[in-house]
Design an enzyme around this catalytic site. Structure first.
Site, PDB file in Angstrom:
ATOM      1  N   ARG A 141       0.731  -1.105  -0.142  1.00  0.00           N
ATOM      2  CA  ARG A 141       0.259   0.411   0.188  1.00  0.00           C
ATOM      3  C   ARG A 141       0.916   1.388   0.017  1.00  0.00           C
ATOM      4  O   ARG A 141       0.760   2.254   0.399  1.00  0.00           O
ATOM      5  CB  ARG A 141      -1.234   0.310   0.893  1.00  0.00           C
ATOM      6  CG  ARG A 141      -2.560  -0.789   1.382  1.00  0.00           C
ATOM      7  CD  ARG A 141      -2.886  -1.055   0.241  1.00  0.00           C
ATOM      8  NE  ARG A 141      -4.077  -2.338   0.665  1.00  0.00           N
ATOM      9  CZ  ARG A 141      -3.770  -3.423  -0.319  1.00  0.00           C
ATOM     10  NH1 ARG A 141      -2.629  -3.477  -0.507  1.00  0.00           N
ATOM     11  NH2 ARG A 141      -4.907  -4.022   0.650  1.00  0.00           N
ATOM     12  N   SER A 174     -11.602   0.334   3.105  1.00  0.00           N
ATOM     13  CA  SER A 174     -10.421  -0.154   3.886  1.00  0.00           C
ATOM     14  C   SER A 174     -10.017   1.483   4.533  1.00  0.00           C
ATOM     15  O   SER A 174      -9.516   1.997   4.002  1.00  0.00           O
ATOM     16  CB  SER A 174      -9.697  -0.845   3.909  1.00  0.00           C
ATOM     17  OG  SER A 174     -10.214  -1.593   3.027  1.00  0.00           O
ATOM     18  N   GLU A 226      -5.592   4.841   6.112  1.00  0.00           N
ATOM     19  CA  GLU A 226      -5.363   4.843   4.804  1.00  0.00           C
ATOM     20  C   GLU A 226      -5.551   5.845   3.750  1.00  0.00           C
ATOM     21  O   GLU A 226      -4.480   6.296   2.903  1.00  0.00           O
ATOM     22  CB  GLU A 226      -5.908   3.350   4.002  1.00  0.00           C
ATOM     23  CG  GLU A 226      -5.124   3.147   2.336  1.00  0.00           C
ATOM     24  CD  GLU A 226      -6.433   1.930   1.885  1.00  0.00           C
ATOM     25  OE1 GLU A 226      -5.424   0.859   2.670  1.00  0.00           O
ATOM     26  OE2 GLU A 226      -7.089   1.692   1.049  1.00  0.00           O
TER      27      GLU A 226
HETATM   28  P1  FAD Z   1      -8.449   9.105  -5.231  1.00  0.00           P
HETATM   29  O1  FAD Z   1      -9.436   9.388  -4.346  1.00  0.00           O
HETATM   30  O2  FAD Z   1      -8.966  10.438  -6.450  1.00  0.00           O
HETATM   31  O3  FAD Z   1      -7.013  10.439  -5.053  1.00  0.00           O
HETATM   32  C1  FAD Z   1      -5.797   9.575  -4.145  1.00  0.00           C
HETATM   33  C2  FAD Z   1      -4.806  10.059  -3.606  1.00  0.00           C
HETATM   34  O4  FAD Z   1      -4.443   9.617  -4.901  1.00  0.00           O
HETATM   35  C3  FAD Z   1      -4.864  11.630  -4.012  1.00  0.00           C
HETATM   36  O5  FAD Z   1      -3.910  11.642  -3.086  1.00  0.00           O
HETATM   37  C4  FAD Z   1      -5.160  12.082  -4.931  1.00  0.00           C
HETATM   38  O6  FAD Z   1      -4.226  12.963  -4.840  1.00  0.00           O
HETATM   39  C5  FAD Z   1      -3.982  11.450  -5.455  1.00  0.00           C
HETATM   40  N1  FAD Z   1      -4.143  11.077  -7.200  1.00  0.00           N
HETATM   41  C6  FAD Z   1      -5.239  10.766  -7.840  1.00  0.00           C
HETATM   42  N2  FAD Z   1      -4.997  11.020  -9.002  1.00  0.00           N
HETATM   43  C7  FAD Z   1      -3.753  11.232  -9.154  1.00  0.00           C
HETATM   44  C8  FAD Z   1      -2.606  11.172 -10.629  1.00  0.00           C
HETATM   45  N3  FAD Z   1      -3.244  10.785 -11.769  1.00  0.00           N
HETATM   46  N4  FAD Z   1      -1.668  11.802 -10.255  1.00  0.00           N
HETATM   47  C9  FAD Z   1      -1.315  11.926  -8.695  1.00  0.00           C
HETATM   48  N5  FAD Z   1      -1.826  11.405  -8.120  1.00  0.00           N
HETATM   49  C10 FAD Z   1      -3.203  11.102  -7.763  1.00  0.00           C
HETATM   50  N6  FAD Z   1      -8.055   0.263  -2.519  1.00  0.00           N
HETATM   51  C11 FAD Z   1      -7.446  -1.071  -3.122  1.00  0.00           C
HETATM   52  O7  FAD Z   1      -6.392  -0.753  -2.858  1.00  0.00           O
HETATM   53  N7  FAD Z   1      -8.065  -2.547  -2.873  1.00  0.00           N
HETATM   54  C12 FAD Z   1      -8.793  -2.227  -2.837  1.00  0.00           C
HETATM   55  O8  FAD Z   1      -9.217  -3.596  -3.046  1.00  0.00           O
HETATM   56  C13 FAD Z   1      -9.901  -1.410  -2.547  1.00  0.00           C
HETATM   57  N8  FAD Z   1     -10.601  -1.693  -2.297  1.00  0.00           N
HETATM   58  C14 FAD Z   1     -12.130  -0.509  -1.985  1.00  0.00           C
HETATM   59  C15 FAD Z   1     -13.582  -0.360  -1.801  1.00  0.00           C
HETATM   60  C16 FAD Z   1     -14.154   0.199  -2.083  1.00  0.00           C
HETATM   61  C17 FAD Z   1     -15.452   0.531  -1.329  1.00  0.00           C
HETATM   62  C18 FAD Z   1     -13.650   1.544  -1.769  1.00  0.00           C
HETATM   63  C19 FAD Z   1     -14.459   2.817  -1.543  1.00  0.00           C
HETATM   64  C20 FAD Z   1     -12.391   1.911  -2.047  1.00  0.00           C
HETATM   65  C21 FAD Z   1     -11.841   0.745  -2.260  1.00  0.00           C
HETATM   66  N9  FAD Z   1      -9.828   0.803  -2.647  1.00  0.00           N
HETATM   67  C22 FAD Z   1      -9.246  -0.343  -2.664  1.00  0.00           C
HETATM   68  C23 FAD Z   1      -9.660   2.325  -2.341  1.00  0.00           C
HETATM   69  C24 FAD Z   1      -9.270   2.932  -3.351  1.00  0.00           C
HETATM   70  O9  FAD Z   1     -10.332   2.709  -4.158  1.00  0.00           O
HETATM   71  C25 FAD Z   1      -7.761   3.068  -4.198  1.00  0.00           C
HETATM   72  O10 FAD Z   1      -7.230   3.400  -3.257  1.00  0.00           O
HETATM   73  C26 FAD Z   1      -8.196   3.517  -5.624  1.00  0.00           C
HETATM   74  O11 FAD Z   1      -6.629   3.628  -6.088  1.00  0.00           O
HETATM   75  C27 FAD Z   1      -8.603   5.160  -5.323  1.00  0.00           C
HETATM   76  O12 FAD Z   1      -8.290   6.360  -6.740  1.00  0.00           O
HETATM   77  P2  FAD Z   1      -8.789   7.216  -6.927  1.00  0.00           P
HETATM   78  O13 FAD Z   1      -9.060   7.894  -8.336  1.00  0.00           O
HETATM   79  O14 FAD Z   1     -10.302   7.134  -6.777  1.00  0.00           O
HETATM   80  O15 FAD Z   1      -8.031   8.391  -5.829  1.00  0.00           O
HETATM   81  P1  NAP Z   2     -10.828 -10.741   3.661  1.00  0.00           P
HETATM   82  O1  NAP Z   2     -10.418 -11.889   2.297  1.00  0.00           O
HETATM   83  O2  NAP Z   2     -11.554 -10.847   4.542  1.00  0.00           O
HETATM   84  O3  NAP Z   2      -9.314 -10.805   4.342  1.00  0.00           O
HETATM   85  C1  NAP Z   2      -9.434 -10.478   5.818  1.00  0.00           C
HETATM   86  C2  NAP Z   2      -7.545  -9.550   5.996  1.00  0.00           C
HETATM   87  O4  NAP Z   2      -6.844 -11.080   5.640  1.00  0.00           O
HETATM   88  C3  NAP Z   2      -7.924  -8.721   4.718  1.00  0.00           C
HETATM   89  O5  NAP Z   2      -7.325  -7.496   4.836  1.00  0.00           O
HETATM   90  C4  NAP Z   2      -6.316  -8.995   4.008  1.00  0.00           C
HETATM   91  O6  NAP Z   2      -5.022  -8.638   3.321  1.00  0.00           O
HETATM   92  C5  NAP Z   2      -5.327 -10.542   4.815  1.00  0.00           C
HETATM   93  N1  NAP Z   2      -5.016 -12.104   4.284  1.00  0.00           N
HETATM   94  C6  NAP Z   2      -6.551 -12.890   3.913  1.00  0.00           C
HETATM   95  N2  NAP Z   2      -6.204 -13.521   3.163  1.00  0.00           N
HETATM   96  C7  NAP Z   2      -5.131 -13.830   3.177  1.00  0.00           C
HETATM   97  C8  NAP Z   2      -3.827 -14.631   2.515  1.00  0.00           C
HETATM   98  N3  NAP Z   2      -4.017 -15.891   2.280  1.00  0.00           N
HETATM   99  N4  NAP Z   2      -2.513 -14.229   2.337  1.00  0.00           N
HETATM  100  C9  NAP Z   2      -2.006 -12.438   2.904  1.00  0.00           C
HETATM  101  N5  NAP Z   2      -3.080 -12.319   3.653  1.00  0.00           N
HETATM  102  C10 NAP Z   2      -4.694 -12.650   3.808  1.00  0.00           C
HETATM  103  O7  NAP Z   2     -10.423  -9.683   2.893  1.00  0.00           O
HETATM  104  P2  NAP Z   2     -12.201  -8.301   2.608  1.00  0.00           P
HETATM  105  O8  NAP Z   2     -11.770  -7.769   3.137  1.00  0.00           O
HETATM  106  O9  NAP Z   2     -12.831  -9.770   2.442  1.00  0.00           O
HETATM  107  O10 NAP Z   2     -10.852  -8.057   0.908  1.00  0.00           O
HETATM  108  C11 NAP Z   2     -10.346  -8.338  -0.034  1.00  0.00           C
HETATM  109  C12 NAP Z   2      -9.436  -8.389  -0.827  1.00  0.00           C
HETATM  110  O11 NAP Z   2     -10.036  -7.341  -1.060  1.00  0.00           O
HETATM  111  C13 NAP Z   2      -8.328  -7.978  -0.086  1.00  0.00           C
HETATM  112  O12 NAP Z   2      -7.226  -8.280  -0.496  1.00  0.00           O
HETATM  113  C14 NAP Z   2      -8.333  -7.138   0.855  1.00  0.00           C
HETATM  114  O13 NAP Z   2      -7.032  -5.681   0.914  1.00  0.00           O
HETATM  115  C15 NAP Z   2      -9.158  -5.602  -0.572  1.00  0.00           C
HETATM  116  N6  NAP Z   2      -9.520  -4.425  -0.227  1.00  0.00           N
HETATM  117  C16 NAP Z   2      -9.227  -3.544   0.186  1.00  0.00           C
HETATM  118  C17 NAP Z   2     -10.201  -2.131   0.244  1.00  0.00           C
HETATM  119  C18 NAP Z   2      -9.152  -0.977   0.497  1.00  0.00           C
HETATM  120  O14 NAP Z   2      -9.220  -0.040   0.319  1.00  0.00           O
HETATM  121  N7  NAP Z   2      -7.747  -1.186   0.709  1.00  0.00           N
HETATM  122  C19 NAP Z   2     -10.799  -2.436   0.770  1.00  0.00           C
HETATM  123  C20 NAP Z   2     -12.428  -3.671   0.370  1.00  0.00           C
HETATM  124  C21 NAP Z   2     -10.784  -4.394   0.048  1.00  0.00           C
HETATM  125  P3  NAP Z   2      -4.481  -7.659   2.322  1.00  0.00           P
HETATM  126  O15 NAP Z   2      -5.226  -6.342   2.373  1.00  0.00           O
HETATM  127  O16 NAP Z   2      -3.295  -7.135   2.591  1.00  0.00           O
HETATM  128  O17 NAP Z   2      -5.204  -8.287   0.748  1.00  0.00           O
END
Ligand code: FAD
Ligand code: NAP
Length: 342
Positions: free
Chosen positions: A162, A234, A330
């Site tokens: 991340r 998250s 995050e």
């Molecule tokens: P924004 O929220 O608009 O911006 C985020 C940051 O990036 C800000 O600092 C902004 O200034 C910067 N930024 C945006 N665009 C640019 C650009 N072109 N150049 C430079 N900086 C920029 N994240 C995960 O990693 N895994 C997931 O599974 C995941 N699941 C999600 C599920 C839900 C329901 C939601 C709401 C979010 C989730 N996220 C997840 C978080 C999010 O979707 C990601 O971090 C995504 O990449 C953000 O993209 P955005 O375009 O919306 O960025």
């Molecule tokens: P999940 O499957 O219930 O798992 C809970 C946590 O355990 C996750 O955060 C995941 O870490 C970790 N995990 C599960 N299985 C694993 C494995 N085999 N090895 C290593 N780590 C493991 O998680 P969930 O909430 O339903 O999400 C599913 C996936 O979507 C995850 O990868 C999560 O990161 C991603 N997600 C991210 C966001 C976001 O905003 N960042 C939002 C929703 C979902 P990791 O998170 O490191 O994968």
């Protein structure tokens, strides 16, 4: 440039917010002109994509830029692989679906992550055992200080969990304009996460589209759609702790969910830490933690950024009081006087 532009629909946490100025450049030339103008008029700049990982203040001073460049092109192709360039304004999930429909592997586990291509490298988006870093060939950006276009190869992006150089040395400096992806034509299913393996147990000869569809199905069951319940995914990162710290924790909490991070550290499931102290499903004055996923902060009351952070602080404090583990937020917090209490 538009003045007093509402950002309510441009952030998935549903925070009522207004940008003093807003612009959507559709070329690098237009972006360069905006940067010049903002510099001349001393306007601070913020870049947003889909607004799915930000906590906004009520009034955003200066210029908010959303990149309107949205082309996808194939740069090179062999029998087994290809390089695809997607511009920053492309919707992430649309890129994933376009690639899996073409039977290319690499992006399928990252289906249904909201947001834009340009934001994806910032926190090295990850889900279901795959991180963006496994498919990035190169990231292109405009350096806000030098106004020059630059490119970084995968290693130079310093991707980690991340995290990337765009959250560190190049924070607020690089405006990402496009990303080149290395995709594969050969089947490479990544099914390490039990939920994904279980979803696909009855299927053979998996296509990239099969995997993407399974990811979508799991996510739709478990995660709140921001259109229905405002959220930013998250809200806290999974904390990484040393083996020694983990041994002490597991002795006290034998059910704690954790995974090896590297040889010396463990990744704790932050959702478990929050759930175990009974915070999952709570909602206080319009903000709380989702009932099906304890790591997702929800904002049904459209509370302000300050109120959201105040609540997030109380979650961090309660987690710390129980486990002596510090949670880290995050999303990017765009609130000037924001502080975390622990
Ligand atoms: P924004 O929220 O608009 O911006 C985020 C940051 O990036 C800000 O600092 C902004 O200034 C910067 N930024 C945006 N665009 C640019 C650009 N072109 N150049 C430079 N900086 C920029 N994240 C995960 O990693 N895994 C997931 O599974 C995941 N699941 C999600 C599920 C839900 C329901 C939601 C709401 C979010 C989730 N996220 C997840 C978080 C999010 O979707 C990601 O971090 C995504 O990449 C953000 O993209 P955005 O375009 O919306 O960025
Ligand atoms: P999940 O499957 O219930 O798992 C809970 C946590 O355990 C996750 O955060 C995941 O870490 C970790 N995990 C599960 N299985 C694993 C494995 N085999 N090895 C290593 N780590 C493991 O998680 P969930 O909430 O339903 O999400 C599913 C996936 O979507 C995850 O990868 C999560 O990161 C991603 N997600 C991210 C966001 C976001 O905003 N960042 C939002 C929703 C979902 P990791 O998170 O490191 O994968």
């Amino acid at each position: 440039m538009l003045q007093n532009y509402p950002l309510n629909a441009k952030n998935t946490l549903g925070i009522n917010s207004t940008a003093q100025w807003f612009a959507e450049p559709t070329s690098i030339q237009e972006l360069a002109e905006l940067l010049e103008l903002a510099d001349k008029e001393h306007k601070p700049i913020r870049v947003i994509g889909g607004g799915s990982n930000i906590v906004l203040e009520q009034f955003v001073e200066g210029l908010v830029i959303e990149l309107g460049m949205r082309k996808i092109s194939i740069l090179s192709e062999t029998e087994s692989a290809l390089i695809v360039r997607a511009e920053a304004g492309v919707n992430w999930h649309e890129l994933v679906m376009w690639s899996v429909k073409n039977h290319w592997f690499g992006l399928e586990n990252l289906a249904l992550i909201p947001g834009s291509v340009g934001a994806a490298p910032i926190q090295n988006i990850g889900a279901y055992g795959v991180e963006l870093q496994s498919v990035v060939d190169c990231v292109h950006f405009v350096d806000r200080e030098t106004k020059q276009q630059q490119s970084l190869n995968n290693a130079a992006c310093e991707f980690s969990y991340r995290n990337s150089i765009f959250k560190q040395a190049l924070k607020d400096r690089a405006i990402i304009t496009a990303v080149d992806f290395r995709l594969s034509k050969l089947a490479k299913p990544m099914l390490n996460y039990p939920a994904l393996a279980d979803e696909l147990i009855s299927k053979e000869n998996l296509s990239a589209e099969d995997i993407a569809k399974a990811v979508i199905a799991i996510r739709q069951r478990k995660l709140p759609d921001p259109k229905d319940i405002p959220n930013a995914g998250s809200f806290f990162k999974n904390p990484i702790v040393t083996q020694e710290h983990f041994q002490a924790l597991i002795a006290e909490f034998p059910q704690m969910v954790a995974y090896p991070h590297d040889n010396n550290s463990m990744k704790l499931a932050a959702g478990w830490l929050i759930d175990h102290i009974g915070i999952k499903g709570e909602c206080i004055n319009g903000v709380g933690m989702h009932h099906a996923q304890a790591l997702v902060l929800v904002n049904p009351g459209h509370c302000s950024g300050h109120e959201v952070l105040e609540y997030a602080n109380s979650v961090c404090q309660r987690v710390y009081d129980c486990y002596q583990v510090k949670l880290e937020i995050e999303p990017r917090v765009y609130i000037n006087d924001a502080t975390l209490s622990i």
